[in-house]
Write a protein that holds these residues in place. Structure first.
Motif, PDB file in Angstrom:
ATOM      1  N   ALA A 267       0.840  -1.211   0.000  1.00  0.00           N
ATOM      2  CA  ALA A 267       0.000   0.000   0.000  1.00  0.00           C
ATOM      3  C   ALA A 267       0.866   1.248   0.000  1.00  0.00           C
ATOM      4  O   ALA A 267       0.560   2.244  -0.687  1.00  0.00           O
ATOM      5  CB  ALA A 267      -0.922  -0.012   1.217  1.00  0.00           C
ATOM      6  N   ILE A 268       1.970   1.227   0.758  1.00  0.00           N
ATOM      7  CA  ILE A 268       2.880   2.377   0.804  1.00  0.00           C
ATOM      8  C   ILE A 268       3.458   2.653  -0.580  1.00  0.00           C
ATOM      9  O   ILE A 268       3.514   3.804  -1.030  1.00  0.00           O
ATOM     10  CB  ILE A 268       4.005   2.119   1.823  1.00  0.00           C
ATOM     11  N   VAL A 269       3.897   1.602  -1.265  1.00  0.00           N
ATOM     12  CA  VAL A 269       4.472   1.772  -2.606  1.00  0.00           C
ATOM     13  C   VAL A 269       3.432   2.343  -3.569  1.00  0.00           C
ATOM     14  O   VAL A 269       3.719   3.251  -4.360  1.00  0.00           O
ATOM     15  CB  VAL A 269       5.027   0.436  -3.126  1.00  0.00           C
ATOM     16  N   MET A 270       2.195   1.835  -3.486  1.00  0.00           N
ATOM     17  CA  MET A 270       1.136   2.317  -4.386  1.00  0.00           C
ATOM     18  C   MET A 270       0.809   3.785  -4.113  1.00  0.00           C
ATOM     19  O   MET A 270       0.654   4.585  -5.045  1.00  0.00           O
ATOM     20  CB  MET A 270      -0.110   1.441  -4.224  1.00  0.00           C
ATOM     21  N   ILE A 271       0.705   4.152  -2.832  1.00  0.00           N
ATOM     22  CA  ILE A 271       0.433   5.550  -2.480  1.00  0.00           C
ATOM     23  C   ILE A 271       1.581   6.443  -2.936  1.00  0.00           C
ATOM     24  O   ILE A 271       1.376   7.539  -3.475  1.00  0.00           O
ATOM     25  CB  ILE A 271       0.225   5.691  -0.961  1.00  0.00           C
ATOM     26  N   ALA A 272       2.818   5.962  -2.726  1.00  0.00           N
ATOM     27  CA  ALA A 272       4.005   6.743  -3.099  1.00  0.00           C
ATOM     28  C   ALA A 272       4.075   6.976  -4.604  1.00  0.00           C
ATOM     29  O   ALA A 272       4.602   8.003  -5.056  1.00  0.00           O
ATOM     30  CB  ALA A 272       5.262   6.035  -2.624  1.00  0.00           C
ATOM     31  N   MET A 273       3.537   6.062  -5.387  1.00  0.00           N
ATOM     32  CA  MET A 273       3.560   6.217  -6.842  1.00  0.00           C
ATOM     33  C   MET A 273       2.397   7.062  -7.344  1.00  0.00           C
ATOM     34  O   MET A 273       2.547   7.827  -8.307  1.00  0.00           O
ATOM     35  CB  MET A 273       3.530   4.845  -7.514  1.00  0.00           C
ATOM     36  N   PHE A 274       1.235   6.949  -6.676  1.00  0.00           N
ATOM     37  CA  PHE A 274       0.040   7.633  -7.177  1.00  0.00           C
ATOM     38  C   PHE A 274      -0.033   9.096  -6.750  1.00  0.00           C
ATOM     39  O   PHE A 274      -0.292   9.988  -7.576  1.00  0.00           O
ATOM     40  CB  PHE A 274      -1.223   6.893  -6.716  1.00  0.00           C
ATOM     41  N   ALA A 275       0.181   9.373  -5.472  1.00  0.00           N
ATOM     42  CA  ALA A 275      -0.014  10.733  -4.947  1.00  0.00           C
ATOM     43  C   ALA A 275       0.812  11.798  -5.682  1.00  0.00           C
ATOM     44  O   ALA A 275       0.291  12.877  -6.002  1.00  0.00           O
ATOM     45  CB  ALA A 275       0.281  10.763  -3.448  1.00  0.00           C
ATOM     46  N   PRO A 276       2.100  11.539  -5.981  1.00  0.00           N
ATOM     47  CA  PRO A 276       2.880  12.576  -6.679  1.00  0.00           C
ATOM     48  C   PRO A 276       2.355  12.919  -8.074  1.00  0.00           C
ATOM     49  O   PRO A 276       2.615  14.018  -8.568  1.00  0.00           O
ATOM     50  CB  PRO A 276       4.288  11.955  -6.761  1.00  0.00           C
ATOM     51  N   LEU A 277       1.627  11.996  -8.708  1.00  0.00           N
ATOM     52  CA  LEU A 277       1.067  12.301 -10.023  1.00  0.00           C
ATOM     53  C   LEU A 277       0.199  13.550  -9.960  1.00  0.00           C
ATOM     54  O   LEU A 277       0.281  14.427 -10.831  1.00  0.00           O
ATOM     55  CB  LEU A 277       0.243  11.113 -10.531  1.00  0.00           C
ATOM     56  N   LEU A 278      -0.629  13.648  -8.921  1.00  0.00           N
ATOM     57  CA  LEU A 278      -1.546  14.773  -8.800  1.00  0.00           C
ATOM     58  C   LEU A 278      -0.878  15.993  -8.169  1.00  0.00           C
ATOM     59  O   LEU A 278      -1.084  17.133  -8.606  1.00  0.00           O
ATOM     60  CB  LEU A 278      -2.761  14.361  -7.964  1.00  0.00           C
ATOM     61  N   PHE A 289       6.545  24.071 -15.518  1.00  0.00           N
ATOM     62  CA  PHE A 289       7.756  23.410 -15.984  1.00  0.00           C
ATOM     63  C   PHE A 289       7.397  22.368 -17.037  1.00  0.00           C
ATOM     64  O   PHE A 289       6.218  22.051 -17.254  1.00  0.00           O
ATOM     65  CB  PHE A 289       8.530  22.775 -14.818  1.00  0.00           C
ATOM     66  N   SER A 290       8.411  21.830 -17.700  1.00  0.00           N
ATOM     67  CA  SER A 290       8.190  20.946 -18.839  1.00  0.00           C
ATOM     68  C   SER A 290       7.704  19.568 -18.398  1.00  0.00           C
ATOM     69  O   SER A 290       7.807  19.189 -17.224  1.00  0.00           O
ATOM     70  CB  SER A 290       9.481  20.796 -19.648  1.00  0.00           C
ATOM     71  N   THR A 291       7.217  18.794 -19.365  1.00  0.00           N
ATOM     72  CA  THR A 291       6.744  17.440 -19.083  1.00  0.00           C
ATOM     73  C   THR A 291       7.893  16.547 -18.639  1.00  0.00           C
ATOM     74  O   THR A 291       7.728  15.695 -17.748  1.00  0.00           O
ATOM     75  CB  THR A 291       6.078  16.842 -20.343  1.00  0.00           C
ATOM     76  N   ASN A 292       9.064  16.734 -19.228  1.00  0.00           N
ATOM     77  CA  ASN A 292      10.236  15.959 -18.815  1.00  0.00           C
ATOM     78  C   ASN A 292      10.580  16.223 -17.352  1.00  0.00           C
ATOM     79  O   ASN A 292      10.871  15.299 -16.579  1.00  0.00           O
ATOM     80  CB  ASN A 292      11.424  16.319 -19.706  1.00  0.00           C
ATOM     81  N   VAL A 293      10.523  17.490 -16.956  1.00  0.00           N
ATOM     82  CA  VAL A 293      10.766  17.850 -15.552  1.00  0.00           C
ATOM     83  C   VAL A 293       9.683  17.253 -14.656  1.00  0.00           C
ATOM     84  O   VAL A 293       9.960  16.778 -13.549  1.00  0.00           O
ATOM     85  CB  VAL A 293      10.812  19.387 -15.396  1.00  0.00           C
ATOM     86  N   TYR A 294       8.448  17.252 -15.152  1.00  0.00           N
ATOM     87  CA  TYR A 294       7.332  16.664 -14.381  1.00  0.00           C
ATOM     88  C   TYR A 294       7.620  15.224 -14.002  1.00  0.00           C
ATOM     89  O   TYR A 294       7.466  14.831 -12.833  1.00  0.00           O
ATOM     90  CB  TYR A 294       6.043  16.735 -15.206  1.00  0.00           C
ATOM     91  N   TRP A 295       8.074  14.417 -14.956  1.00  0.00           N
ATOM     92  CA  TRP A 295       8.309  12.993 -14.662  1.00  0.00           C
ATOM     93  C   TRP A 295       9.519  12.790 -13.760  1.00  0.00           C
ATOM     94  O   TRP A 295       9.542  11.877 -12.930  1.00  0.00           O
ATOM     95  CB  TRP A 295       8.461  12.206 -15.968  1.00  0.00           C
ATOM     96  N   GLN A 296      10.504  13.647 -13.889  1.00  0.00           N
ATOM     97  CA  GLN A 296      11.641  13.556 -12.970  1.00  0.00           C
ATOM     98  C   GLN A 296      11.218  13.907 -11.539  1.00  0.00           C
ATOM     99  O   GLN A 296      11.621  13.243 -10.576  1.00  0.00           O
ATOM    100  CB  GLN A 296      12.757  14.503 -13.421  1.00  0.00           C
TER     101      GLN A 296
END
Length: 412
Positions: A267-278, A289-296
């Motif tokens: 659950a921690i891994v899933m939350i850690a991956m999902f929350a930063p998206l938003l 900032f750019s899309t490349n910066v967004y993913w970094q």
């Protein structure tokens, strides 16, 4: 009587304790942490780089005049720039080649430029201090140049005027007094014009530039973005860890503590991956900032949130909801030790030590690198991941010593 009982109620007493606990905690931590500014600004390392062999005296004068305690004197410009980019130094004062020769040419064409390099991908306090120091040093050098060159200008103009007047007097007829006076006045006017023109050339003969390395867009939201984003994830992780532990403890008697812990970590891994998206997405819409910066940034804060959730989970596993009484002080120390407001070299020793285990510290540095420029971002990511892994090992030890309320249903 009823009012007295109300005041002695556990809820009222608990409210008083909470207000006192967090109030005293925040005042104690922030006041002790931020006392480093401005008293310790002089401990920030800087460099003086002279590329002009004829400006050795100026280099020594700069070294003596600077208020900093750590001045690097033997670096090449390329090495100094590399250290500036790595935040090992915070200012470079560069005396370029032929600086002294250009300074002596008062022709209005040659300009000697003293250069100040500042890494703007740093806490605002450090950048402001370096800007102020650069302008102060640049102005002092300019004043000295004008004074020294002004002496030569006045001497040359005076001699020229005297020579002209002497020749005029020798050649003039004593009976031509009016002509002599007129000629003297003309000579004086010419000398004045010459002085004015020469001083204009003197002003042009020297300039100083502040070279912005890793330039940050104008606006406090940009300079504070790494601090704001990193802290927002960590504060969220503190509350989230408490809620996740409640789920862990409720499921442990039913499916076993080991399986419950595995589910918790998933659950921690899933939350850690999902929350930063938003959350990073909202940041993107506000500071552009750019899309490349967004993913970094997404990857960086996924690692931060993974590490932060696991750090906060330690005391929540041990103390349950009371774990926040330890997690909160640790979070408050990270506001300082994360070095988002004050650069790490001048932090008090306690906060400097805490930065080594602070997810915020590594996340803030990584954000500065990603958004504005800098080196070793991958190393910072590895350090964040390492914090998460070490805390998982601690979790395993804690879970191993815990007991289920009903051990017969432990299927782990």
């Amino acid at each position: 009587m009823n009012f007295k009982k109300f005041l002695l109620n556990k809820g009222v007493i608990g409210a008083l304790i909470i207000v006192l606990f967090y109030g005293l905690l925040m005042v104690g931590i922030y006041f002790s942490g931020y006392k480093a500014v401005p008293s310790k600004i002089d401990q920030l390392p800087v460099a003086v780089v002279s590329q002009d062999k004829d400006s050795t005296k100026l280099a020594h004068q700069l070294e003596d005049a600077l208020p900093f305690k750590h001045i690097k004197k033997n670096l090449s410009l390329s090495d100094a720039k590399a250290q500036l980019n790595d935040r090992k130094i915070h200012l470079i004062i560069n005396i370029p080649k032929n600086f002294n020769a250009k300074l002596k040419k008062i022709d209005g064409k040659s300009t000697a430029k003293l250069k100040f390099y500042i890494n703007y991908a740093n806490p605002t306090t450090a950048v402001s201090a370096m800007e102020t120091m650069s302008k102060s040093v640049g102005a002092k050098v300019q004043k000295n140049v004008l004074l020294q060159q002004g002496k030569g200008v006045l001497s040359a103009a005076t001699l020229s005027q005297l020579e002209t007047e002497t020749k005029s007097l020798i050649a003039a007829n004593p009976t031509q007094k009016d002509a002599i006076l007129a000629k003297a006045k003309a000579t004086q006017q010419a000398a004045t014009a010459k002085i004015n023109q020469t001083y204009a050339n003197v002003a042009k003969s020297y300039q100083y530039d502040i070279v912005k390395v890793n330039k940050v867009p104008t606006g406090m939201q940009h300079s504070m973005a790494p601090f704001f984003m990193s802290l927002s994830f960590y504060i969220g992780s503190m509350i989230a860890a408490m809620l996740i532990v409640m789920a862990y403890k409720s499921f442990a008697p039913l499916i076993g503590r080991w399986r419950s812990y595995i589910y918790t970590e998933i659950a921690i891994v899933m939350i850690a991956m999902f929350a930063p998206l938003l959350i990073v997405g909202l940041s993107k819409s506000m500071i552009h900032f750019s899309t490349n910066v967004y993913w970094q940034l997404w990857f960086s804060h996924t690692l931060e949130l993974f590490a932060a959730l696991n750090v906060n989970l330690i005391f929540s596993l041990i103390l349950g909801q009371l774990g926040i009484m330890i997690n909160m002080p640790f979070m408050l120390t990270q506001v300082v030790s994360g070095a988002g407001l004050i650069p790490r070299p001048i932090l008090p020793e306690f906060f400097k030590a805490m930065s080594n285990i602070s997810p915020c510290f590594y996340a803030v540095r990584a954000d500065y690198n990603i958004l504005y420029g800098g080196n070793h971002t991958e190393t910072l990511w590895l350090q964040l991941f390492a914090i998460g892994v070490v805390t998982i090992v601690i979790h395993l030890i804690i879970v191993a010593f815990q007991k289920n309320k009903n051990p017969l249903v432990d299927v782990a």
